[in-house]
Design a protein around this motif. Structure first.
Motif, PDB file in Angstrom:
ATOM      1  N   CYS A   1       0.805  -1.228   0.000  1.00  0.00           N
ATOM      2  CA  CYS A   1       0.000   0.000   0.000  1.00  0.00           C
ATOM      3  C   CYS A   1       0.835   1.273   0.000  1.00  0.00           C
ATOM      4  O   CYS A   1       0.492   2.257   0.679  1.00  0.00           O
ATOM      5  CB  CYS A   1      -0.965   0.010   1.199  1.00  0.00           C
ATOM      6  SG  CYS A   1      -2.074  -1.409   1.230  1.00  0.00           S
TER       7      CYS A   1
ATOM      8  N   GLY B   1      -4.280   2.187   7.928  1.00  0.00           N
ATOM      9  CA  GLY B   1      -4.132   1.580   6.606  1.00  0.00           C
ATOM     10  C   GLY B   1      -5.176   0.502   6.407  1.00  0.00           C
ATOM     11  O   GLY B   1      -5.427  -0.305   7.302  1.00  0.00           O
ATOM     12  N   ILE B   2      -5.793   0.496   5.226  1.00  0.00           N
ATOM     13  CA  ILE B   2      -6.807  -0.510   4.932  1.00  0.00           C
ATOM     14  C   ILE B   2      -6.423  -1.240   3.648  1.00  0.00           C
ATOM     15  O   ILE B   2      -5.697  -0.717   2.818  1.00  0.00           O
ATOM     16  CB  ILE B   2      -8.221   0.097   4.787  1.00  0.00           C
ATOM     17  CG1 ILE B   2      -8.272   1.137   3.652  1.00  0.00           C
ATOM     18  CG2 ILE B   2      -8.652   0.726   6.090  1.00  0.00           C
ATOM     19  CD1 ILE B   2      -9.677   1.663   3.368  1.00  0.00           C
ATOM     20  N   TYR B   3      -6.891  -2.477   3.509  1.00  0.00           N
ATOM     21  CA  TYR B   3      -6.712  -3.182   2.250  1.00  0.00           C
ATOM     22  C   TYR B   3      -7.964  -3.975   1.894  1.00  0.00           C
ATOM     23  O   TYR B   3      -8.250  -5.000   2.510  1.00  0.00           O
ATOM     24  CB  TYR B   3      -5.501  -4.115   2.239  1.00  0.00           C
ATOM     25  CG  TYR B   3      -5.318  -4.659   0.839  1.00  0.00           C
ATOM     26  CD1 TYR B   3      -4.778  -3.851  -0.144  1.00  0.00           C
ATOM     27  CD2 TYR B   3      -5.813  -5.897   0.473  1.00  0.00           C
ATOM     28  CE1 TYR B   3      -4.707  -4.267  -1.457  1.00  0.00           C
ATOM     29  CE2 TYR B   3      -5.742  -6.330  -0.851  1.00  0.00           C
ATOM     30  CZ  TYR B   3      -5.181  -5.509  -1.807  1.00  0.00           C
ATOM     31  OH  TYR B   3      -5.133  -5.920  -3.117  1.00  0.00           O
ATOM     32  N   GLY B   4      -8.672  -3.490   0.924  1.00  0.00           N
ATOM     33  CA  GLY B   4      -9.842  -4.201   0.422  1.00  0.00           C
ATOM     34  C   GLY B   4      -9.822  -4.201  -1.085  1.00  0.00           C
ATOM     35  O   GLY B   4     -10.860  -4.304  -1.726  1.00  0.00           O
TER      36      GLY B   4
ATOM     37  N   GLU C   1     -14.859   0.531   2.022  1.00  0.00           N
ATOM     38  CA  GLU C   1     -14.335   0.122   3.329  1.00  0.00           C
ATOM     39  C   GLU C   1     -13.982   1.356   4.159  1.00  0.00           C
ATOM     40  O   GLU C   1     -14.332   1.445   5.343  1.00  0.00           O
ATOM     41  CB  GLU C   1     -13.102  -0.782   3.143  1.00  0.00           C
ATOM     42  CG  GLU C   1     -12.543  -1.281   4.462  1.00  0.00           C
ATOM     43  CD  GLU C   1     -11.344  -2.234   4.326  1.00  0.00           C
ATOM     44  OE1 GLU C   1     -11.191  -2.897   3.287  1.00  0.00           O
ATOM     45  OE2 GLU C   1     -10.564  -2.311   5.300  1.00  0.00           O
TER      46      GLU C   1
ATOM     47  N   LEU D   1     -21.056  -4.424   5.895  1.00  0.00           N
ATOM     48  CA  LEU D   1     -19.705  -4.946   5.687  1.00  0.00           C
ATOM     49  C   LEU D   1     -19.813  -6.296   4.983  1.00  0.00           C
ATOM     50  O   LEU D   1     -20.633  -7.133   5.344  1.00  0.00           O
ATOM     51  CB  LEU D   1     -18.980  -5.108   7.019  1.00  0.00           C
ATOM     52  CG  LEU D   1     -18.738  -3.807   7.790  1.00  0.00           C
ATOM     53  CD1 LEU D   1     -18.112  -4.098   9.150  1.00  0.00           C
ATOM     54  CD2 LEU D   1     -17.837  -2.869   6.994  1.00  0.00           C
TER      55      LEU D   1
ATOM     56  N   ILE E   1     -14.737  -9.368  -2.533  1.00  0.00           N
ATOM     57  CA  ILE E   1     -15.416  -8.776  -1.377  1.00  0.00           C
ATOM     58  C   ILE E   1     -16.143  -7.524  -1.843  1.00  0.00           C
ATOM     59  O   ILE E   1     -15.752  -6.895  -2.838  1.00  0.00           O
ATOM     60  CB  ILE E   1     -14.434  -8.461  -0.229  1.00  0.00           C
ATOM     61  CG1 ILE E   1     -15.197  -8.204   1.073  1.00  0.00           C
ATOM     62  CG2 ILE E   1     -13.527  -7.262  -0.586  1.00  0.00           C
ATOM     63  CD1 ILE E   1     -14.376  -8.371   2.308  1.00  0.00           C
TER      64      ILE E   1
ATOM     65  N   HIS F   1     -18.257  -4.059  -0.016  1.00  0.00           N
ATOM     66  CA  HIS F   1     -18.856  -3.343   1.112  1.00  0.00           C
ATOM     67  C   HIS F   1     -19.868  -2.341   0.544  1.00  0.00           C
ATOM     68  O   HIS F   1     -19.683  -1.811  -0.552  1.00  0.00           O
ATOM     69  CB  HIS F   1     -17.779  -2.614   1.920  1.00  0.00           C
ATOM     70  CG  HIS F   1     -16.710  -3.520   2.451  1.00  0.00           C
ATOM     71  ND1 HIS F   1     -16.955  -4.492   3.394  1.00  0.00           N
ATOM     72  CD2 HIS F   1     -15.384  -3.620   2.158  1.00  0.00           C
ATOM     73  CE1 HIS F   1     -15.820  -5.137   3.668  1.00  0.00           C
ATOM     74  NE2 HIS F   1     -14.863  -4.634   2.929  1.00  0.00           N
TER      75      HIS F   1
ATOM     76  N   PHE G   1     -10.877  -8.024  11.783  1.00  0.00           N
ATOM     77  CA  PHE G   1      -9.908  -7.063  11.256  1.00  0.00           C
ATOM     78  C   PHE G   1      -8.613  -7.832  11.040  1.00  0.00           C
ATOM     79  O   PHE G   1      -7.985  -8.272  12.010  1.00  0.00           O
ATOM     80  CB  PHE G   1      -9.695  -5.914  12.242  1.00  0.00           C
ATOM     81  CG  PHE G   1     -10.933  -5.101  12.489  1.00  0.00           C
ATOM     82  CD1 PHE G   1     -11.306  -4.107  11.596  1.00  0.00           C
ATOM     83  CD2 PHE G   1     -11.731  -5.331  13.595  1.00  0.00           C
ATOM     84  CE1 PHE G   1     -12.460  -3.354  11.802  1.00  0.00           C
ATOM     85  CE2 PHE G   1     -12.886  -4.586  13.815  1.00  0.00           C
ATOM     86  CZ  PHE G   1     -13.250  -3.598  12.920  1.00  0.00           C
TER      87      PHE G   1
ATOM     88  N   VAL H   1     -12.857  -6.928   7.351  1.00  0.00           N
ATOM     89  CA  VAL H   1     -12.257  -5.620   7.090  1.00  0.00           C
ATOM     90  C   VAL H   1     -10.751  -5.809   7.007  1.00  0.00           C
ATOM     91  O   VAL H   1     -10.084  -6.090   8.008  1.00  0.00           O
ATOM     92  CB  VAL H   1     -12.626  -4.596   8.191  1.00  0.00           C
ATOM     93  CG1 VAL H   1     -11.798  -3.317   8.046  1.00  0.00           C
ATOM     94  CG2 VAL H   1     -14.113  -4.256   8.091  1.00  0.00           C
ATOM     95  N   GLY H   2     -10.217  -5.689   5.802  1.00  0.00           N
ATOM     96  CA  GLY H   2      -8.781  -5.857   5.587  1.00  0.00           C
ATOM     97  C   GLY H   2      -8.021  -4.633   6.069  1.00  0.00           C
ATOM     98  O   GLY H   2      -8.440  -3.502   5.830  1.00  0.00           O
ATOM     99  N   ILE H   3      -6.927  -4.875   6.786  1.00  0.00           N
ATOM    100  CA  ILE H   3      -6.120  -3.758   7.283  1.00  0.00           C
ATOM    101  C   ILE H   3      -4.686  -3.931   6.801  1.00  0.00           C
ATOM    102  O   ILE H   3      -4.235  -5.039   6.516  1.00  0.00           O
ATOM    103  CB  ILE H   3      -6.150  -3.655   8.823  1.00  0.00           C
ATOM    104  CG1 ILE H   3      -5.614  -4.941   9.484  1.00  0.00           C
ATOM    105  CG2 ILE H   3      -7.553  -3.369   9.306  1.00  0.00           C
ATOM    106  CD1 ILE H   3      -5.504  -4.847  11.005  1.00  0.00           C
ATOM    107  N   TYR H   4      -3.964  -2.813   6.679  1.00  0.00           N
ATOM    108  CA  TYR H   4      -2.543  -2.908   6.394  1.00  0.00           C
ATOM    109  C   TYR H   4      -1.765  -1.873   7.200  1.00  0.00           C
ATOM    110  O   TYR H   4      -1.810  -0.677   6.923  1.00  0.00           O
ATOM    111  CB  TYR H   4      -2.206  -2.735   4.905  1.00  0.00           C
ATOM    112  CG  TYR H   4      -0.742  -3.017   4.720  1.00  0.00           C
ATOM    113  CD1 TYR H   4      -0.284  -4.329   4.726  1.00  0.00           C
ATOM    114  CD2 TYR H   4       0.194  -1.989   4.668  1.00  0.00           C
ATOM    115  CE1 TYR H   4       1.064  -4.612   4.660  1.00  0.00           C
ATOM    116  CE2 TYR H   4       1.554  -2.267   4.599  1.00  0.00           C
ATOM    117  CZ  TYR H   4       1.973  -3.579   4.602  1.00  0.00           C
ATOM    118  OH  TYR H   4       3.312  -3.857   4.563  1.00  0.00           O
TER     119      TYR H   4
END
Lengths: 349, 349
Positions: free
Chosen positions: A90, A106-109, A116, A188, A327, A329, B82, B105-108
């Motif tokens: 990311c 930080g998010i990863y979708g 998200e 979600l 996925i 959302h 998460f 919910v993907g996080i990074y």
């Protein structure tokens, strides 16, 4: 605070507002039908930077700054930024926003990032912990091509199911309720994997996730497609959109003309050689933050669902023969703040 | 709901509990000082899978299932997981958990993932939207080595500042307040980048982020290191821990023997050839979920800070000559539920 409605949906007790938003695009986007809705179009796809990755970081930074400037906020006014992108680790988000000094989650979708980030923002603001957040994400054609498929110079042929990665970014600032667009609810998504293995057919891999999330939202809220003006999917493209209609039809939900797809809105498939449509985190983010949110703000769209979809593959997983998990959302956006009049469990949320 | 304390810290009004937790390790971890605290040790680092990546996915799946089984919960009882990891596109998490049907919910946050997941969990549970969540993350020596550095077979020499990626996973279930460990507060970190460019010195890259987050927490809560039994950093290793002490000393905070580091606890540096210590998302997650949480649960540790740190580099960013941004998120864990007696703005939260 948010109340859980059914098993997957959170209804906002005090629907947060999308206070400001900004969208950035580049050359390909400037040739598409939504060009005039973008805040910034830079026809130089390097954005003046020395690498494509730095250009993508620049996209996120500029999108956040543009959104902040529209309502005269500074980075210090923001409790948290929810950011991510498609790049390994990311780095589009982290390098783009590293100097801003905003608490960073930080998010990863994958391409579902914008939904998200908006979902987490809405839950945090409605929960009372945060006053103002930002959701931001991006994609860049050149960073995505060389990471997921081939070196750009290879010039491999693209099958008709392939989508074109948007060079763009969208940023949205979410805050306590003041005016539309309101975020009324979020659903979600769970990971769905029906075994699609073709990395050039993201639409087919993501359609089951979109269908599952939309179905769960309808069940949780006791509503049907006709209760909404628009059901906007992330970037299923033409192949994925057709599949979504089929999958939901089987469940008794007729989408008809209510559904549109960000990947089909942003480019002209007849003239722009994008095959099945646009894709990438920046696709749904920039379409939402350019063309859609203003329409919800001024009431042209009263009630809509934004369903961003993500394909959770990696080049390694594809090489190892894995299928592609998807996925989606969902964000329920509305021009009306009818929290006082709505029924508590069913219909017309 | 959570109240903001100062600029960066959220105090839980009804401190959520860590209801259950599980830790998994492999051969190297079984030879270290914490081996007996792990729930599952599988000396076969493939975990019976056909690739290292599949093995890492298996780690997350097993950790979640083990934590659920300890309190007889099923996946259907969980509102949200998460999850994230270090692999490109986070396939450790997405492939490991794809069949579970838990809203995902993907996080990074790189190696800060465990604190990021716990922070989001605590805010969601205290905010009332969710009842039960899971925070989970993992790392695997072989997936990390071949992704970040060289093919494993290359056998490159490791400098003394290098750390050893833990093959492990930790999962924690967070729910409404019932018994210790309680999550009393969280501080979300900002990205800090002081220009370190040595990808074999993660500790130095992450120490400024840990120092910044800890300082902000002390300022926001009007507390000092002596108010806590333990300040546990993620995986700074020896180099980063030394730097952290120096950086906080300059700010007037003397950590002394209060600080410990997950990367230094998990291995014996004298006998295990790990150089500066352990690292990887699975390092702080597995140390927390094996050795630490039971001590908070039974009151041996009354009051502690868990500060997981992440280095937000990618192989591409390193090749492009970029410095390494760091981040750290902080969780205040406690054995005491003193919400009724604590002062409202200062000291001994």
């Amino acid at each position: 605070m948010s109340s859980k409605l059914g098993k997957y949906t959170y209804r906002m007790d005090n629907p947060p507002s999308v206070l400001a938003y900004a969208a950035i695009g580049s050359k390909k986007e400037s040739e598409g039908p939504l060009a005039s809705y973008f805040d910034i179009i830079n026809e130089d796809t390097t954005f003046g930077e020395k690498s494509w990755e730095k250009a993508e970081s620049r996209l996120q930074k500029d999108a956040v700054n543009k959104a902040l400037s529209k309502i005269q906020l500074s980075t210090g006014d923001i409790d948290c930024v929810f950011a991510g992108d498609l790049l390994n680790q990311c780095i589009g988000a982290t390098f783009g926003l590293r100097e801003m000094g905003i608490p960073f989650v930080g998010i990863y979708g994958a391409c579902s990032n914008m939904a998200e980030g908006l979902a987490l923002s809405a839950l945090m603001v409605d929960g009372g912990a945060m006053k103002k957040t930002i959701a931001v994400t991006s994609s860049h054609f050149c960073t995505a091509e060389r990471q997921y498929r081939f070196p750009l110079e290879y010039g491999g042929q693209r099958p008709l199911t392939a989508q074109w990665t948007v060079t763009g970014s969208g940023a949205a600032i979410v805050g306590e309720r003041v005016s539309p667009p309101y975020i009324k609810a979020v659903t979600l998504g769970c990971i769905e994997d029906l075994g699609i293995k073709d990395a050039n057919n993201m639409g087919a891999a993501m359609a089951p996730a979109a269908a599952a999330t939309i179905k769960r939202f309808f069940e949780d809220t006791c509503t049907v497609p006709d209760n909404y003006d628009l059901i906007l999917t992330g970037d299923l493209g033409q192949v994925g959109s057709d599949l979504l209609h089929q999958l939901l039809e089987r469940e008794g939900y007729h989408l008809g003309k209510k559904q549109a797809d960000c990947g089909l809105l942003i480019y002209d498939r007849e003239t722009q050689d994008v095959h099945a449509g646009g894709s990438g985190c920046g696709c749904s983010a920039s379409v939402l933050c350019s063309y859609i949110l203003p329409a919800v703000k001024d009431g042209r769209i009263k009630n809509m669902l934004f369903v961003a979809t993500g394909a959770l593959l990696s080049p390694t997983s594809v090489q190892q023969g894995e299928s592609i998990p998807g996925i989606a959302h969902l964000i329920h956006l509305s021009a009306d703040d009818d929290t006082k009049t709505r029924p508590s469990t069913a219909g017309g949320m």
